[in-house]
Design a protein around this motif. Structure first.
Motif, PDB file in Angstrom:
ATOM      1  N   MET A 112       0.972  -1.087  -0.245  1.00  0.00           N
ATOM      2  CA  MET A 112       0.040  -0.062  -0.193  1.00  0.00           C
ATOM      3  C   MET A 112       1.006   1.342   0.007  1.00  0.00           C
ATOM      4  N   PHE A 113       1.999   1.160   0.765  1.00  0.00           N
ATOM      5  CA  PHE A 113       2.830   2.501   1.103  1.00  0.00           C
ATOM      6  C   PHE A 113       3.992   2.587   0.155  1.00  0.00           C
ATOM      7  N   GLU A 114       4.706   1.527   0.418  1.00  0.00           N
ATOM      8  CA  GLU A 114       6.451   1.557  -0.120  1.00  0.00           C
ATOM      9  C   GLU A 114       6.421   1.554  -1.433  1.00  0.00           C
ATOM     10  N   LYS A 115       5.697   0.559  -2.185  1.00  0.00           N
ATOM     11  CA  LYS A 115       5.555   0.544  -3.564  1.00  0.00           C
ATOM     12  C   LYS A 115       4.513   1.792  -4.366  1.00  0.00           C
ATOM     13  N   THR A 116       4.499   1.877  -5.330  1.00  0.00           N
ATOM     14  CA  THR A 116       3.323   2.716  -5.857  1.00  0.00           C
ATOM     15  C   THR A 116       2.635   1.979  -6.676  1.00  0.00           C
ATOM     16  N   SER A 117       1.291   2.044  -6.878  1.00  0.00           N
ATOM     17  CA  SER A 117       0.259   1.673  -7.812  1.00  0.00           C
ATOM     18  C   SER A 117       0.028   2.365  -9.098  1.00  0.00           C
ATOM     19  N   LEU A 118       1.094   3.285  -8.967  1.00  0.00           N
ATOM     20  CA  LEU A 118       0.627   4.258 -10.432  1.00  0.00           C
ATOM     21  C   LEU A 118       0.884   3.575 -11.727  1.00  0.00           C
ATOM     22  N   THR A 119       1.817   2.894 -11.850  1.00  0.00           N
ATOM     23  CA  THR A 119       1.850   2.017 -13.129  1.00  0.00           C
ATOM     24  C   THR A 119       0.478   1.248 -13.274  1.00  0.00           C
TER      25      THR A 119
ATOM     26  N   GLU B  96       0.841 -11.421  -4.463  1.00  0.00           N
ATOM     27  CA  GLU B  96       1.594 -11.421  -5.464  1.00  0.00           C
ATOM     28  C   GLU B  96       1.478  -9.819  -5.996  1.00  0.00           C
ATOM     29  N   GLY B  97       2.561  -9.511  -6.711  1.00  0.00           N
ATOM     30  CA  GLY B  97       2.705  -8.279  -7.140  1.00  0.00           C
ATOM     31  C   GLY B  97       1.963  -7.629  -8.248  1.00  0.00           C
ATOM     32  N   ILE B  98       1.577  -6.390  -8.401  1.00  0.00           N
ATOM     33  CA  ILE B  98       1.184  -5.614  -9.326  1.00  0.00           C
ATOM     34  C   ILE B  98       1.719  -4.651 -10.062  1.00  0.00           C
TER      35      ILE B  98
ATOM     36  N   MET C  15      -2.286   1.712 -12.291  1.00  0.00           N
ATOM     37  CA  MET C  15      -3.345   2.237 -12.364  1.00  0.00           C
ATOM     38  C   MET C  15      -3.511   3.023 -13.992  1.00  0.00           C
ATOM     39  N   ARG C  16      -2.208   3.351 -14.305  1.00  0.00           N
ATOM     40  CA  ARG C  16      -2.215   3.866 -15.548  1.00  0.00           C
ATOM     41  C   ARG C  16      -2.523   2.876 -16.613  1.00  0.00           C
ATOM     42  N   PHE C  17      -2.079   1.606 -16.188  1.00  0.00           N
ATOM     43  CA  PHE C  17      -2.251   0.427 -17.377  1.00  0.00           C
ATOM     44  C   PHE C  17      -3.891   0.250 -17.196  1.00  0.00           C
ATOM     45  N   LEU C  18      -4.532   0.197 -16.213  1.00  0.00           N
ATOM     46  CA  LEU C  18      -5.921   0.059 -16.133  1.00  0.00           C
ATOM     47  C   LEU C  18      -6.651   1.282 -16.706  1.00  0.00           C
ATOM     48  N   THR C  19      -6.044   2.413 -16.672  1.00  0.00           N
ATOM     49  CA  THR C  19      -6.612   3.394 -17.163  1.00  0.00           C
ATOM     50  C   THR C  19      -6.521   3.254 -18.783  1.00  0.00           C
ATOM     51  N   ALA C  20      -5.427   2.752 -19.463  1.00  0.00           N
ATOM     52  CA  ALA C  20      -5.326   2.432 -20.884  1.00  0.00           C
ATOM     53  C   ALA C  20      -6.317   1.455 -21.218  1.00  0.00           C
ATOM     54  N   ILE C  21      -6.729   0.519 -20.576  1.00  0.00           N
ATOM     55  CA  ILE C  21      -7.493  -0.421 -20.795  1.00  0.00           C
ATOM     56  C   ILE C  21      -9.028   0.085 -20.876  1.00  0.00           C
TER      57      ILE C  21
ATOM     58  N   ALA D 257      -1.693  -1.525 -24.120  1.00  0.00           N
ATOM     59  CA  ALA D 257      -2.050  -0.592 -22.935  1.00  0.00           C
ATOM     60  C   ALA D 257      -0.665  -0.446 -22.237  1.00  0.00           C
ATOM     61  N   LEU D 258       0.073  -1.397 -22.180  1.00  0.00           N
ATOM     62  CA  LEU D 258       1.238  -1.300 -21.426  1.00  0.00           C
ATOM     63  C   LEU D 258       2.260  -0.423 -22.045  1.00  0.00           C
ATOM     64  N   ASP D 259       2.127  -0.329 -23.351  1.00  0.00           N
ATOM     65  CA  ASP D 259       3.150   0.842 -23.914  1.00  0.00           C
ATOM     66  C   ASP D 259       2.649   2.312 -23.734  1.00  0.00           C
ATOM     67  N   LYS D 260       1.379   2.221 -23.575  1.00  0.00           N
ATOM     68  CA  LYS D 260       0.669   3.886 -23.307  1.00  0.00           C
ATOM     69  C   LYS D 260       0.836   4.142 -21.833  1.00  0.00           C
ATOM     70  N   VAL D 261       1.351   3.338 -20.752  1.00  0.00           N
ATOM     71  CA  VAL D 261       1.338   3.895 -19.699  1.00  0.00           C
ATOM     72  C   VAL D 261       2.484   5.205 -19.491  1.00  0.00           C
ATOM     73  N   THR D 262       3.309   5.143 -20.177  1.00  0.00           N
ATOM     74  CA  THR D 262       4.181   6.230 -20.302  1.00  0.00           C
ATOM     75  C   THR D 262       3.703   7.580 -21.320  1.00  0.00           C
ATOM     76  N   ASP D 263       2.695   7.118 -22.033  1.00  0.00           N
ATOM     77  CA  ASP D 263       2.014   8.264 -22.952  1.00  0.00           C
ATOM     78  C   ASP D 263       1.315   9.559 -22.045  1.00  0.00           C
ATOM     79  N   ASP D 264       1.663  10.612 -22.443  1.00  0.00           N
ATOM     80  CA  ASP D 264       0.983  12.002 -21.925  1.00  0.00           C
ATOM     81  C   ASP D 264      -0.513  11.774 -21.768  1.00  0.00           C
ATOM     82  N   GLY D 265      -0.913  11.164 -22.804  1.00  0.00           N
ATOM     83  CA  GLY D 265      -2.440  11.177 -22.915  1.00  0.00           C
ATOM     84  C   GLY D 265      -3.283  10.321 -21.835  1.00  0.00           C
ATOM     85  N   ILE D 266      -2.544   9.048 -21.616  1.00  0.00           N
ATOM     86  CA  ILE D 266      -3.062   8.225 -20.223  1.00  0.00           C
ATOM     87  C   ILE D 266      -2.706   8.788 -18.984  1.00  0.00           C
TER      88      ILE D 266
END
Length: 235
Positions: free
Chosen positions: A94-101, A133-135, A103-109, A158-167
């Motif tokens: 919950m706190f030491e790692k980040t869910s950012l990637t 397990e990891g996410i 949630m961007r992946f989920l946003t892309a989907i 979708a994975l390629d788009k996690v670094t896109d400005d749009g996502i």
């Protein structure tokens, strides 16, 4: 005679939150019971939401963390029959790692293939909060997508788009939308009554939500659970 207009119900959530998982499963069950609601899934980034709202993480309140992980979440898991099993080190998840990637992946989907949003969200929760397990990396996300029945080509795109400005902008915009409604954490549920938004926070206020929607709260509806009954939840 025309059918009544459906009432919009928006669920703002992050898969790093087990409380979000509870709200998600309950609302998915009730979207066929409360027949005049339109459930909209809204992935947000919890880290940004907490920071921008000025909220404090439970990691900084020792007794709150103990209560959540040792009492509250296990009780909710049993009551709603959701296979939440506290990870060996929940603070890492919950706190030491980040869910950012994630949630961007989920946003892309969700942006291009919203028909998979429900299944992918569930698979990510199962990985983090049922199988420990990891996410957080590519293999984690691709495995979750495969389990959700998503074609590999779609997942790779979708994975390629996690670094896109749009996502990035889309996830930030939805997170800001939650903030503008007054959110300070997840799950945050926003319902529209006569075009006026009403905010409901947490996974324990479904009777209040039902009242706002002029619907009937009928309990956990375990028979509609996506999961088989499990007597060993969090014991």
């Amino acid at each position: 005679m025309s059918s009544p207009l459906k009432k919009s119900v928006e669920l703002f959530y992050d898969v790093v939150s087990p409380y979000s998982w509870v709200a998600f499963e309950v609302l998915v069950r009730y979207k066929t019971i409360w027949t005049n609601i339109d459930l909209k899934l809204k992935p947000v980034f919890l880290g940004g939401l907490i920071h921008e709202s000025g909220n404090r993480s439970p990691v900084y309140v020792v007794n709150k963390g103990k209560y959540n992980f040792r009492k509250d979440i296990p009780r909710l898991a049993r009551y709603y029959q959701i296979p939440i099993r506290i990870p060996k080190n929940p603070s890492i998840v919950m706190f030491e790692k980040t869910s950012l990637t994630a949630m961007r992946f989920l946003t892309a989907i969700n942006t291009e293939h919203p028909e998979y949003t429900e299944k992918l969200s569930r698979e990510l929760w199962v990985r983090a909060w049922s199988r420990d397990e990891g996410i957080f990396d590519k293999n984690d996300l691709m495995t979750a997508a495969k389990m959700a029945g998503i074609d590999e080509v779609i997942s790779e795109r979708a994975l390629d788009k996690v670094t896109d400005d749009g996502i990035k902008k889309t996830l930030r915009a939805v997170t800001n939308d939650a903030l503008n409604h007054g959110a300070f954490g997840v799950p945050t549920i926003v319902v529209y009554i006569n075009n006026k938004p009403e905010i409901v926070f947490g996974s324990g206020r479904f009777p209040i939500l039902a009242t706002l929607l002029e619907e009937e709260w009928k309990g956990p509806q375990n028979h509609m659970s996506f999961f088989k009954p499990d007597e060993n939840l969090n014991v």
